[in-house]
Design a protein around this motif. Structure first.
Motif, mmCIF file in Angstrom:
data_model
loop_
_atom_site.group_PDB
_atom_site.id
_atom_site.type_symbol
_atom_site.label_atom_id
_atom_site.label_comp_id
_atom_site.label_asym_id
_atom_site.label_seq_id
_atom_site.Cartn_x
_atom_site.Cartn_y
_atom_site.Cartn_z
ATOM 1 N N VAL A 83 0.856 -1.193 0.000
ATOM 2 C CA VAL A 83 0.000 0.000 0.000
ATOM 3 C C VAL A 83 0.889 1.239 0.000
ATOM 4 N N GLU A 84 0.737 2.060 -1.017
ATOM 5 C CA GLU A 84 1.643 3.201 -1.190
ATOM 6 C C GLU A 84 1.434 4.276 -0.132
ATOM 7 N N ASP A 85 0.162 4.636 0.132
ATOM 8 C CA ASP A 85 -0.114 5.696 1.094
ATOM 9 C C ASP A 85 -1.570 5.593 1.541
ATOM 10 N N GLU A 86 -1.997 6.563 2.359
ATOM 11 C CA GLU A 86 -3.359 6.504 2.885
ATOM 12 C C GLU A 86 -4.404 6.647 1.782
ATOM 13 N N GLN A 87 -4.119 7.428 0.760
ATOM 14 C CA GLN A 87 -5.075 7.559 -0.334
ATOM 15 C C GLN A 87 -5.265 6.224 -1.052
ATOM 16 N N ALA A 88 -4.173 5.493 -1.231
ATOM 17 C CA ALA A 88 -4.273 4.165 -1.846
ATOM 18 C C ALA A 88 -5.078 3.229 -0.956
ATOM 19 N N LEU A 89 -4.897 3.341 0.354
ATOM 20 C CA LEU A 89 -5.668 2.531 1.293
ATOM 21 C C LEU A 89 -7.154 2.857 1.205
ATOM 22 N N ARG A 90 -7.471 4.142 1.137
ATOM 23 C CA ARG A 90 -8.873 4.558 1.023
ATOM 24 C C ARG A 90 -9.482 4.069 -0.293
ATOM 25 N N ARG A 91 -8.718 4.128 -1.374
ATOM 26 C CA ARG A 91 -9.230 3.657 -2.668
ATOM 27 C C ARG A 91 -9.493 2.155 -2.631
ATOM 28 N N PHE A 92 -8.573 1.413 -2.047
ATOM 29 C CA PHE A 92 -8.731 -0.040 -1.973
ATOM 30 C C PHE A 92 -9.977 -0.413 -1.174
ATOM 31 N N THR A 93 -10.137 0.163 0.012
ATOM 32 C CA THR A 93 -11.291 -0.183 0.839
ATOM 33 C C THR A 93 -12.597 0.267 0.179
ATOM 34 N N ILE A 96 -13.529 -2.350 -2.542
ATOM 35 C CA ILE A 96 -14.058 -3.640 -2.078
ATOM 36 C C ILE A 96 -15.434 -3.470 -1.432
ATOM 37 N N VAL A 97 -15.644 -2.363 -0.742
ATOM 38 C CA VAL A 97 -16.965 -2.123 -0.154
ATOM 39 C C VAL A 97 -18.008 -1.958 -1.256
ATOM 40 N N ASP A 98 -17.634 -1.287 -2.335
ATOM 41 C CA ASP A 98 -18.542 -1.144 -3.479
ATOM 42 C C ASP A 98 -18.914 -2.502 -4.079
ATOM 43 N N LEU A 99 -18.040 -3.479 -3.930
ATOM 44 C CA LEU A 99 -18.299 -4.825 -4.439
ATOM 45 C C LEU A 99 -19.163 -5.649 -3.483
ATOM 46 N N GLY A 100 -19.480 -5.073 -2.332
ATOM 47 C CA GLY A 100 -20.272 -5.798 -1.348
ATOM 48 C C GLY A 100 -19.450 -6.550 -0.331
ATOM 49 N N VAL A 101 -18.161 -6.251 -0.245
ATOM 50 C CA VAL A 101 -17.265 -6.883 0.731
ATOM 51 C C VAL A 101 -17.342 -6.118 2.047
ATOM 52 N N ASP A 102 -17.449 -6.861 3.158
ATOM 53 C CA ASP A 102 -17.499 -6.195 4.470
ATOM 54 C C ASP A 102 -16.453 -6.739 5.436
ATOM 55 N N ASP A 103 -15.512 -7.543 4.915
ATOM 56 C CA ASP A 103 -14.515 -8.198 5.754
ATOM 57 C C ASP A 103 -13.169 -8.102 5.049
ATOM 58 N N LEU A 104 -12.135 -7.696 5.768
ATOM 59 C CA LEU A 104 -10.795 -7.524 5.199
ATOM 60 C C LEU A 104 -9.768 -8.177 6.106
ATOM 61 N N TYR A 105 -8.838 -8.907 5.501
ATOM 62 C CA TYR A 105 -7.765 -9.573 6.243
ATOM 63 C C TYR A 105 -6.462 -8.811 5.994
ATOM 64 N N VAL A 106 -5.906 -8.207 7.040
ATOM 65 C CA VAL A 106 -4.740 -7.335 6.912
ATOM 66 C C VAL A 106 -3.482 -8.054 7.407
ATOM 67 N N ILE A 107 -2.470 -8.107 6.548
ATOM 68 C CA ILE A 107 -1.190 -8.727 6.892
ATOM 69 C C ILE A 107 -0.060 -7.739 6.630
ATOM 70 N N LEU A 115 6.338 -0.579 -0.306
ATOM 71 C CA LEU A 115 6.108 0.247 -1.488
ATOM 72 C C LEU A 115 5.978 1.713 -1.111
ATOM 73 N N GLY A 116 5.469 1.958 0.094
ATOM 74 C CA GLY A 116 5.247 3.332 0.541
ATOM 75 C C GLY A 116 5.410 3.485 2.039
ATOM 76 N N ARG A 117 4.439 4.125 2.678
ATOM 77 C CA ARG A 117 4.584 4.498 4.082
ATOM 78 C C ARG A 117 4.262 3.384 5.063
ATOM 79 N N PHE A 118 3.592 2.307 4.612
ATOM 80 C CA PHE A 118 3.173 1.248 5.523
ATOM 81 C C PHE A 118 4.147 0.070 5.505
ATOM 82 N N GLY A 119 4.681 -0.231 6.672
ATOM 83 C CA GLY A 119 5.614 -1.351 6.771
ATOM 84 C C GLY A 119 5.084 -2.521 7.560
ATOM 85 N N SER A 120 3.921 -2.348 8.178
ATOM 86 C CA SER A 120 3.377 -3.418 9.009
ATOM 87 C C SER A 120 1.853 -3.384 8.996
#
Length: 287
Positions: A83-93, A96-107, A115-120
Motif C-alpha cells: 500500500v503506497e499511502d493513505e489515499q491508496a488505502l482509502r481507494r482499496f477499501t 471492495i466495499v462497493d463490491l459488497g465486501v465487508d470483511d478484510l484480512y490485513v497482513i 512500497l510506501g509508508r506502511f511497513g506493518s
C-alpha cells in the motif's frame, strides 16, 4: 474410518469438527485461471483472495470482483507493504466495499521493502481506524509455530497491539494440535482474546503439498511439513494430508470452546476441487 488415536473421541467432538470443516473459508491465490477454480467451491462458501508482491493490489481486486460476481462471500487480503499511502488505502477499501465486501484480512506482507509508508499490518490498522471505511470485520494474522524472522515476544506484543482494531485472527499453517493448543493457552493467558480461525493445509497429497509450497513460494509451510513427525513417511508412500486429524487431536477442547475458535481457514494452494470434495465427503459421512 478413524485411526486408533481418535477412537475414543466423543461424538460431540466429531460433530464440532464436521461443522468447522463445512463452514471453512478457502484461500485462493490469484494465479492465472484462479477465477474459474473458485467456481468449484460450494455456493455459500467464503473465499479469501491473497495479496502478494508478485501480483499487487490490483490482481487481488480483480479476483475479488470475479468471485463476488459468482455470488461468493469474499475476504480480500491486504498486504501493508503493498500500500503506497493513505489515499491508496482509502481507494482499496472503497472499491471492495462497493463490491459488497465487508470483511478484510490485513497482513504485513512478504515484500522485502515497503512500497510506501506502511511497513506493518499494525500501521494499516491504525490508518483504517482514522476514517469510516465501511467494513464490518477486520482480521489479522498470528503464528502458533513462530516466525523465522520475528521473535515470539515481538509477535505477542504486536498481536496485543493489533487486536485493538481487529475482530479476529487467522493462524499460519500448523500441523501439530498439541503445539496449537499450547500457543492458544499461552496467548489467552497473556490477554489475546480475539476469536481464532485455524489455518490448515488442504487435504492434498503430501508430495503435491510440498511441490506447491515450492512453486508458489510459501516457504514457511514447507518448513512446517519437513519437521512434522510422520510427514516424511507419508511423502514416500504417496499419502494425502488429512487436516481433520489436527482438529480431532484437540479433542474436547473444541467442544468446550474455551480456545475461542470461530472457524477454519484452508490454504487450498488453489486445489479447490479437492478441498470442496473433502468438505462434501465430511458433510455426508462425518469424520
Amino acid at each position: 474410518m478413524l485411526s486408533v488415536p481418535y477412537e475414543n473421541t466423543t461424538s460431540a467432538a466429531h460433530q464440532r469438527v464436521s461443522d468447522l470443516i463445512a463452514s471453512a473459508s478457502l484461500e485462493i491465490i490469484p494465479l492465472k485461471g484462479a477465477d474459474s477454480k473458485v467456481a468449484e467451491a460450494a455456493r455459500g462458501t467464503t473465499v479469501t483472495i491473497t495479496c502478494s508482491p508478485r501480483f499487487g493490489l490490483e490482481r487481488t481486486l480483480e479476483h475479488t470482483a470475479a468471485a463476488r460476481a459468482r455470488g461468493y462471500r469474499v475476504v480480500p487480503h491486504l498486504a501493508a507493504r503493498m500500500v503506497e499511502d493513505e489515499q491508496a488505502l482509502r481507494r482499496f477499501t472503497a472499491r471492495i466495499v462497493d463490491l459488497g465486501v465487508d470483511d478484510l484480512y490485513v497482513i504485513g506482507g512478504d515484500a522485502a521493502e515497503p512500497l510506501g509508508r506502511f511497513g506493518s499490518a499494525g500501521e494499516v490498522l491504525d490508518a483504517l481506524s482514522d476514517f469510516d471505511h465501511g467494513l464490518r470485520r477486520i482480521g489479522i494474522g498470528c503464528y502458533p509455530e513462530g516466525h523465522p524472522k520475528i521473535s515470539d515476544a515481538a509477535l505477542l506484543e504486536a498481536l496485543l497491539d493489533k487486536q485493538i482494531h481487529a475482530d479476529y485472527m487467522v493462524s499460519q499453517l500448523c500441523f501439530d494440535s498439541a503445539a496449537l493448543i499450547r500457543w492458544i493457552d499461552e496467548v489467552r493467558a497473556r490477554g489475546v482474546d480475539l476469536p481464532l480461525r485455524v489455518g490448515l493445509a488442504a487435504p492434498i497429497r503430501i508430495a503435491r503439498l510440498v511441490e506447491l509450497s515450492l512453486k508458489i513460494g510459501v516457504g514457511q509451510s514447507l518448513r512446517y511439513l519437513t519437521k512434522q513427525h510422520g510427514m516424511a513417511g507419508g511423502l514416500l508412500l504417496g499419502r494425502s494430508y488429512a487436516p481433520e486429524k489436527l482438529l480431532l487431536g484437540m479433542g474436547e477442547r473444541l467442544v468446550t470452546d474455551d480456545l475461542g475458535i470461530e472457524g477454519l481457514h484452508i490454504f487450498t494452494f488453489n486445489q479447490v476441487d479437492v478441498t470442496a470434495d473433502w468438505q462434501r465427503r465430511v458433510a455426508d459421512t462425518g469424520v
